[in-house]
Scaffold this motif. Structure first.
Motif, mmCIF file in Angstrom:
data_model
loop_
_atom_site.group_PDB
_atom_site.id
_atom_site.type_symbol
_atom_site.label_atom_id
_atom_site.label_comp_id
_atom_site.label_asym_id
_atom_site.label_seq_id
_atom_site.Cartn_x
_atom_site.Cartn_y
_atom_site.Cartn_z
ATOM 1 N N GLN A 149 127.028 93.908 -6.621
ATOM 2 C CA GLN A 149 127.981 93.227 -5.736
ATOM 3 C C GLN A 149 128.115 94.039 -4.447
ATOM 4 N N GLU A 150 127.916 93.370 -3.316
ATOM 5 C CA GLU A 150 127.938 94.068 -2.026
ATOM 6 C C GLU A 150 129.269 94.780 -1.789
ATOM 7 N N GLU A 151 130.371 94.153 -2.197
ATOM 8 C CA GLU A 151 131.684 94.759 -1.993
ATOM 9 C C GLU A 151 131.815 96.042 -2.800
ATOM 10 N N ARG A 189 129.798 98.760 -1.068
ATOM 11 C CA ARG A 189 130.526 99.235 0.111
ATOM 12 C C ARG A 189 131.672 100.153 -0.279
#
Length: 352
Positions: free
Chosen positions: A243-245, A248
């Motif tokens: 998941q990109e979030e 990050r």
């Protein structure tokens, strides 16, 4: 004295002590001492056991332009937890050694066999869970030897030890940072709390520290805490996906820790509100079967609430599951198969 000044003075004292405790045969210590300033070095440590299993441990050593503290970043203890691994990959592409004060020891994938074998939790070579193997064994299986190497060679020269995790193949969780409330080592605990609350994670979890110094720590950053280091752990990502979030959040957390240690500049915004959990309640799987639950990590549950049920292979209900306390689901099994004795759900009880 302000919190940040307190942390700086404590770490300066730790660095002074480490100078006199380093072993001349510690290869990573020697590597750091020999590197020119503002340099990145890539290393591979080879392991082979009596069962003819072999693997290697990739280690990146980054020496800053100025003298400072040493931060170890450990990812991929569980090879199916992808967001931490990808976050570290991105971080290694971005870090500029000439802006760094101090040293970084980065292990981007601690359990390569698990990662490339797509094996949750355990190394498929020896069926050992690295996050249950510390302090390890010099003459053990390859996984136990990796744990022993980290315990003997990496933790002793670390001022701060950051262990990055996420939701493995079957785990649903909310993002949180955690530390151990080790009352016997109050200074290190206070600084772990400070780093956790400044990491950029919206949820901060304090776990009780309930082992003696001569008991196996089992977990990587718990081993660091047992050895008197400042140890914290990130948890972001779920169900074995990238998941990109979560990537990050993990990467930004690294930068925030570096900023708090005055090792590297960062301009990342912090959350406006922190939710702190100082107590947890656990639900264990009562019987092997198939889990049915509409709840997800992050949901609020209430004491006595039915949170799901388990059936057999014929769909017959074997057991209803009730929660023992009111709180927030920090993590849970997010896939149907469950085995008796596993942790089905961890409920965080918010600090009022």
């Amino acid at each position: 004295m302000r919190k940040k000044e307190y942390l700086h003075h404590y770490l300066s004292w730790m660095t002074f002590c480490l100078v006199f405790s380093m072993n001349a045969q510690n290869t990573i210590s020697y590597e750091i001492s020999q590197l020119p300033a503002a340099t990145i070095s890539k290393n591979n440590v080879e392991f082979k056991d009596s069962l003819d299993n072999s693997t290697n441990l990739p280690i990146v050593v980054i020496k800053g332009k100025e003298v400072g503290n040493t931060l170890t970043i450990l990812a991929g203890v569980h090879g199916y937890e992808y967001p931490p691994i990808i976050a570290v990959q991105e971080f290694l592409k971005e870090i500029e050694p000439e802006k760094l004060k101090g040293n970084l020891i980065v292990i981007p994938i601690a359990n390569k066999a698990s990662f490339y074998g797509r094996s949750p939790f355990k190394n498929p070579q020896d069926e050992v869970n690295l996050n249950n193997a510390f302090p390890g064994k010099l003459d053990g299986t390859v996984t136990e030897r990796i744990a022993h190497y980290i315990t003997q060679n990496i933790i002793p020269i670390s001022d701060v030890f950051l262990d990055i995790h996420g939701g493995d193949a079957s785990e649903d969780l909310i993002p949180f940072v955690c530390y151990y409330n080790n009352e016997a080592k109050s200074k290190a605990t206070a600084n772990a709390k400070l780093l956790s609350e400044s990491s950029g994670f919206p949820n901060v979890v304090s776990y009780p520290y309930n082992i003696k110094d001569n008991e196996p720590a089992k977990y990587a950053f718990k081993q660091a805490v047992q050895d008197g280091k400042i140890g914290i752990s990130f948890e972001a990502g779920a169900l074995g996906n990238v998941q990109e979030e979560a990537v990050r959040l993990n990467k930004n957390g690294i930068y925030q820790v570096l900023k708090q240690l005055e090792m590297y500049p960062s301009e990342i915004d912090l959350p406006k509100k922190l939710v702190k959990y100082n107590n947890q309640a656990y639900i264990k799987v009562p019987v092997t079967g198939i889990l049915y639950s509409e709840l997800r990590a992050g949901d609020t549950v209430y004491k006595g609430q039915v949170v799901g049920h388990i059936t057999n292979e014929y769909g017959e209900v074997l057991k209803k599951i009730r929660t023992p306390e009111t709180g927030t689901i920090l993590y849970k099994i997010g896939t149907p198969p469950v085995n008796q004795g596993e942790t089905l759900m961890c409920i965080g009880i918010p600090l009022e």
